[in-house]
Motif scaffolding. Structure first.
Motif, PDB file in Angstrom:
ATOM      1  N   LEU A  34       0.827  -1.207   0.000  1.00 14.19           N
ATOM      2  CA  LEU A  34       0.000   0.000   0.000  1.00 14.19           C
ATOM      3  C   LEU A  34       0.860   1.255   0.000  1.00 14.19           C
ATOM      4  CD1 LEU A  34      -2.741   1.423   0.236  1.00 14.19           C
ATOM      5  CD2 LEU A  34      -2.589   1.137   2.718  1.00 14.19           C
ATOM      6  N   LEU A  35       1.870   1.301   0.858  1.00 14.40           N
ATOM      7  CA  LEU A  35       2.737   2.476   0.937  1.00 14.40           C
ATOM      8  C   LEU A  35       3.479   2.701  -0.380  1.00 14.40           C
ATOM      9  CD1 LEU A  35       4.212   1.917   4.510  1.00 14.40           C
ATOM     10  CD2 LEU A  35       2.591   3.701   3.828  1.00 14.40           C
ATOM     11  N   THR A  36       3.983   1.620  -0.967  1.00 15.36           N
ATOM     12  CA  THR A  36       4.714   1.744  -2.230  1.00 15.36           C
ATOM     13  C   THR A  36       3.792   2.189  -3.350  1.00 15.36           C
ATOM     14  OG1 THR A  36       6.144  -0.062  -1.475  1.00 15.36           O
ATOM     15  CG2 THR A  36       6.307   0.569  -3.774  1.00 15.36           C
ATOM     16  N   ALA A  37       2.588   1.630  -3.397  1.00 14.11           N
ATOM     17  CA  ALA A  37       1.621   2.035  -4.417  1.00 14.11           C
ATOM     18  C   ALA A  37       1.277   3.508  -4.282  1.00 14.11           C
ATOM     19  CB  ALA A  37       0.364   1.173  -4.301  1.00 14.11           C
ATOM     20  N   TYR A  38       1.079   3.963  -3.054  1.00 11.95           N
ATOM     21  CA  TYR A  38       0.762   5.381  -2.820  1.00 11.95           C
ATOM     22  C   TYR A  38       1.897   6.269  -3.318  1.00 11.95           C
ATOM     23  CZ  TYR A  38       0.431   9.784  -0.279  1.00 11.95           C
ATOM     24  OH  TYR A  38       0.411  11.123   0.047  1.00 11.95           O
ATOM     25  N   LEU A  39       3.131   5.908  -2.987  1.00 12.77           N
ATOM     26  CA  LEU A  39       4.281   6.727  -3.389  1.00 12.77           C
ATOM     27  C   LEU A  39       4.427   6.766  -4.913  1.00 12.77           C
ATOM     28  CD1 LEU A  39       6.798   5.561  -0.652  1.00 12.77           C
ATOM     29  CD2 LEU A  39       5.787   7.840  -0.870  1.00 12.77           C
ATOM     30  N   LEU A  40       4.234   5.623  -5.558  1.00 16.68           N
ATOM     31  CA  LEU A  40       4.313   5.592  -7.025  1.00 16.68           C
ATOM     32  C   LEU A  40       3.174   6.394  -7.659  1.00 16.68           C
ATOM     33  CD1 LEU A  40       5.286   1.842  -7.481  1.00 16.68           C
ATOM     34  CD2 LEU A  40       6.719   3.815  -8.033  1.00 16.68           C
ATOM     35  N   TYR A  41       2.003   6.344  -7.054  1.00 12.95           N
ATOM     36  CA  TYR A  41       0.857   7.120  -7.544  1.00 12.95           C
ATOM     37  C   TYR A  41       1.145   8.610  -7.431  1.00 12.95           C
ATOM     38  CZ  TYR A  41      -4.131   8.283  -8.157  1.00 12.95           C
ATOM     39  OH  TYR A  41      -5.339   8.772  -8.608  1.00 12.95           O
ATOM     40  N   ARG A  42       1.749   9.001  -6.313  1.00  6.73           N
ATOM     41  CA  ARG A  42       2.143  10.396  -6.135  1.00  6.73           C
ATOM     42  C   ARG A  42       3.171  10.810  -7.190  1.00  6.73           C
ATOM     43  NH1 ARG A  42      -0.516  14.443  -3.774  1.00  6.73           N
ATOM     44  NH2 ARG A  42      -1.409  13.828  -1.786  1.00  6.73           N
ATOM     45  N   LEU A  43       4.142   9.925  -7.431  1.00  8.29           N
ATOM     46  CA  LEU A  43       5.156  10.233  -8.438  1.00  8.29           C
ATOM     47  C   LEU A  43       4.516  10.368  -9.814  1.00  8.29           C
ATOM     48  CD1 LEU A  43       8.168  10.540  -9.183  1.00  8.29           C
ATOM     49  CD2 LEU A  43       8.231   8.062  -9.522  1.00  8.29           C
ATOM     50  N   ALA A  44       3.630   9.451 -10.162  1.00  2.07           N
ATOM     51  CA  ALA A  44       2.951   9.521 -11.457  1.00  2.07           C
ATOM     52  C   ALA A  44       2.156  10.812 -11.581  1.00  2.07           C
ATOM     53  CB  ALA A  44       2.035   8.315 -11.624  1.00  2.07           C
ATOM     54  N   GLY A  45       1.583  11.286 -10.480  1.00  5.22           N
ATOM     55  CA  GLY A  45       0.783  12.506 -10.503  1.00  5.22           C
ATOM     56  C   GLY A  45       1.576  13.761 -10.760  1.00  5.22           C
ATOM     57  N   THR A  46       2.913  13.696 -10.649  1.00  3.48           N
ATOM     58  CA  THR A  46       3.754  14.858 -10.944  1.00  3.48           C
ATOM     59  C   THR A  46       4.058  14.968 -12.436  1.00  3.48           C
ATOM     60  OG1 THR A  46       5.864  13.676 -10.696  1.00  3.48           O
ATOM     61  CG2 THR A  46       4.853  14.584  -8.692  1.00  3.48           C
ATOM     62  N   GLY A  47       3.592  13.993 -13.213  1.00  2.00           N
ATOM     63  CA  GLY A  47       3.918  13.949 -14.635  1.00  2.00           C
ATOM     64  C   GLY A  47       4.951  12.894 -14.964  1.00  2.00           C
ATOM     65  N   ALA A  48       5.470  12.222 -13.939  1.00  2.00           N
ATOM     66  CA  ALA A  48       6.493  11.197 -14.151  1.00  2.00           C
ATOM     67  C   ALA A  48       5.860   9.809 -14.217  1.00  2.00           C
ATOM     68  CB  ALA A  48       7.535  11.270 -13.042  1.00  2.00           C
ATOM     69  N   LEU A  49       4.811   9.662 -15.017  1.00  2.00           N
ATOM     70  CA  LEU A  49       4.095   8.394 -15.120  1.00  2.00           C
ATOM     71  C   LEU A  49       5.008   7.283 -15.616  1.00  2.00           C
ATOM     72  CD1 LEU A  49       1.543   6.654 -15.064  1.00  2.00           C
ATOM     73  CD2 LEU A  49       0.974   7.547 -17.339  1.00  2.00           C
ATOM     74  N   THR A  50       5.836   7.573 -16.614  1.00  2.00           N
ATOM     75  CA  THR A  50       6.722   6.541 -17.156  1.00  2.00           C
ATOM     76  C   THR A  50       7.685   6.026 -16.090  1.00  2.00           C
ATOM     77  OG1 THR A  50       6.608   7.616 -19.321  1.00  2.00           O
ATOM     78  CG2 THR A  50       8.324   5.974 -19.013  1.00  2.00           C
ATOM     79  N   ALA A  51       8.247   6.927 -15.299  1.00  2.00           N
ATOM     80  CA  ALA A  51       9.151   6.509 -14.227  1.00  2.00           C
ATOM     81  C   ALA A  51       8.417   5.658 -13.198  1.00  2.00           C
ATOM     82  CB  ALA A  51       9.768   7.736 -13.557  1.00  2.00           C
ATOM     83  N   ALA A  52       7.176   6.036 -12.884  1.00  2.44           N
ATOM     84  CA  ALA A  52       6.383   5.272 -11.917  1.00  2.44           C
ATOM     85  C   ALA A  52       6.067   3.876 -12.432  1.00  2.44           C
ATOM     86  CB  ALA A  52       5.096   6.017 -11.589  1.00  2.44           C
ATOM     87  N   LEU A  53       5.981   3.705 -13.736  1.00  2.00           N
ATOM     88  CA  LEU A  53       5.778   2.385 -14.324  1.00  2.00           C
ATOM     89  C   LEU A  53       7.074   1.578 -14.349  1.00  2.00           C
ATOM     90  CD1 LEU A  53       3.509   3.320 -17.375  1.00  2.00           C
ATOM     91  CD2 LEU A  53       2.794   2.189 -15.265  1.00  2.00           C
TER      92      LEU A  53
END
Length: 333
Positions: free
Chosen positions: A214-233
């Motif tokens: 859950l914590l990791t998913a939240y952090l990746l979701y936050r990262l994707a929300g900054t425009g860094a979707l590719t990095a989050a994937l």
């Protein structure tokens, strides 16, 4: 400093908790297990407690932007709730449908109240995007649990990822609060790592793997929300592809996907002649490469760099999955 404090707290808690876990929370070998002797589980309690203790101390003394403190407290509370679900499941396995409902409630709580401002696809209706995010979050929680099947694989998968996210909190684009959370989780796992190294004296258990997911998913979701979707994937790609491909294959074979199994690529590798230490070392090396590719896509946000980074990440991950699925070459053989 927060990572060091979390590591010290988690390590000490592992020492204190292990005798109780030996008595009350032994994981006995089953069809999914890679271990052969009963081993205590529940080390996730120390990981989570160490991380949150260190993070809580930081929140007491460090000024954060308006709302950031409340957001972190809510994420921590949802993770504790999910840890309770995991502990319950460790002691007395829950029905699959109830487990999913409880997981969805925790993910939904984080999604709606800790990240209501995140929009990844503005062209989609908001309810549809939220539903897709909920599905992805629940899947990430479960895949983190599924991937915690051999010693150190969660440590080697999540520690590099958290390190990258913590750096994103320092250098950008991730917000400061999320960066602190990533550093705290990194520290908690580092403190747990000596007890989980092959051959492990302590397992995370569902009490650890579910909230870590859950914590990791939240952090990746936050990262994707900054425009860094590719990095989050890219960053969690090994865990995502190993678990997702395995699930789809099991569904295609008509198997009961909620039952224990040994079909993951990292589990195939143990059957194909690889030592556990070799498997986790290769996963760690791949994850370092994924961090480099993810950083490249953040630094150069044009389409072709995003495409090249994701393609290279898929290629490298695919090569490792293929290697794990085949018998290890031996001159003696």
């Amino acid at each position: 400093m927060i990572a060091v404090a979390a590591a010290a707290a988690a390590g000490r808690l592992c020492v204190l908790l292990r005798p109780l876990l030996v008595r009350y929370a032994l994981a006995r070998p089953n069809a999914r297990s890679s271990h052969r002797i009963p081993t205590p589980q529940g080390g996730g309690i120390a990981v989570l407690a160490g991380a949150f203790l260190a993070l809580g101390l930081v929140l007491l003394f460090m000024p954060l932007p308006a709302g950031a403190r409340d957001t972190l407290l809510l994420v921590m509370a949802a993770s504790v709730l999910l840890a309770i679900v995991g502990a319950w499941d460790d002691i007395k396995p829950l029905p699959a449908w109830l487990r999913l409902i409880l997981q969805a409630l925790c993910v939904g709580l984080v999604l709606l109240y800790a990240a209501p401002d995140v929009r990844l696809f503005p062209a989609l209706p908001l309810p549809l995007e939220r539903a897709l995010a909920l599905f992805a979050g629940v899947w990430f929680v479960n895949l983190t649990n599924f991937m915690d099947g051999i010693d150190w694989i969660t440590v080697m998968g999540i520690v590099p990822l958290c390190g990258a996210l913590a750096l994103c909190g320092i250098l950008g684009p991730l917000d400061q609060g999320s960066g602190l959370l990533a550093a705290a989780l990194l520290g908690g796992l580092v403190g747990f790592a000596p007890f989980n190294k092959p051959s492990a004296r302590l397992f995370l258990g569902d009490v650890g793997s579910l909230p870590i997911g859950l914590l990791t998913a939240y952090l990746l979701y936050r990262l994707a929300g900054t425009g860094a979707l590719t990095a989050a994937l890219i960053l969690p790609l090994y865990h995502v592809l190993d678990s997702t491909i395995t699930l789809l294959r099991r569904l295609a074979r008509g198997e009961k996907v909620w039952e224990a199994h040994r079909s993951h690529f990292y589990q195939q590798a143990t059957n194909n002649g690889y030592a556990v230490s070799e498997i986790v070392a290769q996963v760690a090396l791949l994850n370092l490469g994924l961090i480099v590719l993810g950083a490249m896509t953040i630094a150069f946000p044009n389409f072709w760099v995003q495409f090249a980074g994701l393609f290279a990440a898929l290629l490298l991950t695919g090569i490792l999955l293929r290697r794990f699925s085949r018998k290890r070459f031996s001159l003696a053989g």
